[in-house]
Enzyme design. Structure first.
Site, PDB file in Angstrom:
ATOM      1  N   GLY A  12       0.768  -1.285  -0.129  1.00 32.25           N
ATOM      2  CA  GLY A  12       0.000   0.051   0.119  1.00 32.25           C
ATOM      3  C   GLY A  12       0.736   1.338   0.150  1.00 32.25           C
ATOM      4  O   GLY A  12       0.448   2.389   0.498  1.00 32.25           O
ATOM      5  N   GLY A  15      -0.593   4.756  -1.049  1.00 33.90           N
ATOM      6  CA  GLY A  15      -1.507   5.496  -0.353  1.00 33.90           C
ATOM      7  C   GLY A  15      -1.123   6.559   0.580  1.00 33.90           C
ATOM      8  O   GLY A  15      -0.045   6.829   0.674  1.00 33.90           O
ATOM      9  N   GLN A  16      -2.149   6.728   1.204  1.00 33.40           N
ATOM     10  CA  GLN A  16      -1.997   8.209   2.344  1.00 33.40           C
ATOM     11  C   GLN A  16      -0.950   7.781   3.418  1.00 33.40           C
ATOM     12  O   GLN A  16       0.019   8.570   3.302  1.00 33.40           O
ATOM     13  CB  GLN A  16      -3.279   8.224   3.109  1.00 33.40           C
ATOM     14  N   ASP A  38       2.546  -2.083  -4.296  1.00 40.47           N
ATOM     15  CA  ASP A  38       1.183  -1.420  -4.233  1.00 40.47           C
ATOM     16  C   ASP A  38       0.795  -1.735  -5.691  1.00 40.47           C
ATOM     17  O   ASP A  38       1.209  -2.472  -6.559  1.00 40.47           O
ATOM     18  CB  ASP A  38       1.045   0.145  -4.375  1.00 40.47           C
ATOM     19  N   ILE A  39      -0.692  -1.853  -6.086  1.00 42.34           N
ATOM     20  CA  ILE A  39      -1.328  -2.364  -7.090  1.00 42.34           C
ATOM     21  C   ILE A  39      -1.083  -1.099  -8.098  1.00 42.34           C
ATOM     22  O   ILE A  39      -1.278  -1.474  -9.228  1.00 42.34           O
ATOM     23  CB  ILE A  39      -2.954  -2.695  -6.851  1.00 42.34           C
ATOM     24  N   ASP A  56      -0.818  -6.975  -5.930  1.00 42.90           N
ATOM     25  CA  ASP A  56      -2.494  -7.074  -5.370  1.00 42.90           C
ATOM     26  C   ASP A  56      -2.441  -8.129  -4.098  1.00 42.90           C
ATOM     27  O   ASP A  56      -2.014  -9.061  -4.142  1.00 42.90           O
ATOM     28  CB  ASP A  56      -3.082  -7.881  -6.652  1.00 42.90           C
ATOM     29  N   TYR A 146     -16.431   0.374   6.534  1.00 40.51           N
ATOM     30  CA  TYR A 146     -15.221   0.551   6.429  1.00 40.51           C
ATOM     31  C   TYR A 146     -14.744   0.052   8.092  1.00 40.51           C
ATOM     32  O   TYR A 146     -13.819  -0.707   8.447  1.00 40.51           O
ATOM     33  CB  TYR A 146     -14.642   1.960   6.595  1.00 40.51           C
ATOM     34  N   LYS A 150     -12.675  -2.906   9.738  1.00 41.77           N
ATOM     35  CA  LYS A 150     -11.411  -2.583  10.957  1.00 41.77           C
ATOM     36  C   LYS A 150     -11.710  -3.488  12.185  1.00 41.77           C
ATOM     37  O   LYS A 150     -10.781  -3.884  12.601  1.00 41.77           O
ATOM     38  CB  LYS A 150     -11.465  -1.117  11.040  1.00 41.77           C
TER      39      LYS A 150
HETATM   40  N1  SER Z   1      -9.283   8.582   7.929  1.00 41.13           N
HETATM   41  C1  SER Z   1      -9.958   7.397   7.927  1.00 41.13           C
HETATM   42  C2  SER Z   1     -11.170   7.653   7.006  1.00 41.13           C
HETATM   43  O1  SER Z   1     -11.624   8.663   7.115  1.00 41.13           O
HETATM   44  C3  SER Z   1     -10.403   7.014   9.216  1.00 41.13           C
HETATM   45  O2  SER Z   1      -9.557   6.191   9.455  1.00 41.13           O
HETATM   46  O3  SER Z   1     -11.621   6.945   6.355  1.00 41.13           O
END
Ligand code: SER
Length: 325
Positions: A12, A15-16, A38-39, A56, A146, A150
């Site tokens: 990843g 990503g962020q 990353d993909i 992936d 989400y 988690k």
């Molecule tokens: N920053 C994330 C989101 O907003 C929270 O874990 O999805």
């Protein structure tokens, strides 16, 4: 190489969190010792300065192949869909967030002495969780897809630690703010976009209500927390689901005021959308006493110091972009 024996794999990396983490780990351990994957391709700073593998996370064989090719001792599994995207793409979010984690846990289970980091989120909490100073152990009844992934992920991590001896370590991140990585589908991402827009046009239309207070953290503190928990000795890491950590808390109106002090012409308007409901289900502030006591967590940044640095750093990037046009 400094503290680890083998190489570090970051899944990843585009990503962020991955973008900042790879840059920071490479600075510490040497470019060739941190494998970004990353993909999709990451930013050129990550792609050009060290090993990169297209992976992936749904492809367990490909992950196994990487372990065969490199001597890996630490894995950061960051590949996931964030909250706002996950509400739109439920099946994909479930698949990537759950099967991706399961694949890594299964690969790591077969190997000895691999440390695994996996990020959880304040999204594990729900509307019935106490909103202020949310404790480590409390009601976790998330209402977003989400958050559900988690929470299930946290239970899987603890299960694999307890039943298979996997040395997995995890942190429940609040909204993360960075000037390096672009925002990527999270509900808290307004707190990144607001800086970009303030600098570009001194105006931001916010998709959350003015008073929607949420817990946030500046990316250098997030990196510090990951490095902190990964460097702790195994017996210090007493919670193997995921640790609360806290940085700062603010509402859109509050961060707008802080920005206005630096950019006086800045104005903000509010037009809440579907993300408001997600924000309303999350805590406003987090009690992180267990992380502080168990492995010495302590954040460095306040809202003011974060905002000042964001504006300084983003101004440089915007100027650089303008000069290359
Ligand atoms: N920053 C994330 C989101 O907003 C929270 O874990 O999805």
């Amino acid at each position: 190489m400094s503290s680890t024996k083998g190489k570090i794999l970051v899944l990843g990396a585009a990503g962020q969190i991955g973008t900042d983490l790879v840059l920071s780990l490479r600075e510490k351990h040497g470019n060739e010792n941190v494998i970004a994957s990353d993909i999709k391709e990451p930013i050129s700073e990550v792609l050009d300065n060290g090993p990169f593998e297209l992976i992936d996370v749904l492809n367990e064989e490909r992950i196994d192949e990487i372990f065969l090719n490199y001597n890996i001792s630490e894995v950061y599994h960051l590949a996931a869909l964030l909250s706002a995207t996950a509400e739109k793409l439920m099946d994909k979010a479930w698949h990537i967030n759950m099967q991706g984690l399961l694949n890594i846990l299964n690969v790591v289970k077969e190997k000895n002495h691999i440390k695994l980091f996996w990020p959880s989120s304040i999204a594990v909490f729900g509307p019935d969780t106490p909103k202020k100073n949310t404790p480590q152990h409390t009601i976790t009844e998330p209402t977003t897809i989400y958050g559900i992934t988690k929470l299930a992920g946290e239970r899987l991590c603890e299960y694999y630690h307890d039943n298979h001896g996997v040395d997995v370590r995890s942190i429940r991140f609040p909204g993360l703010i960075s000037y390096k990585a672009p925002p990527g589908g999270g509900t808290t991402d307004y707190a990144v976009s607001i800086f970009h827009e303030a600098l570009k046009q001194e105006y931001y239309k916010c998709y959350l209500r003015s008073e929607s207070t949420l817990p946030m953290m500046y990316m250098p503190d997030a990196i510090k927390s990951m490095v902190g928990i990964m460097s702790a000795s195994p017996d210090q890491v007493k919670i193997r689901s995921s640790y609360n950590v806290s940085g700062m808390s603010f509402s859109p109106a509050e961060i707008a005021l802080v920005i206005k002090k630096i950019i006086p012409g800045f104005t903000i308007e509010y037009q809440p959308d579907y993300r408001q409901k997600i924000a309303d289900s999350w805590p406003q502030s987090i009690d992180d006493n267990r992380a502080r006591a168990d492995w010495g967590w302590l954040p460095d940044y306040s809202t003011d110091s974060m905002a000042a640095e964001m504006i300084t750093e983003l101004s440089k990037t915007i100027k650089k972009e303008a000069s290359t046009l």
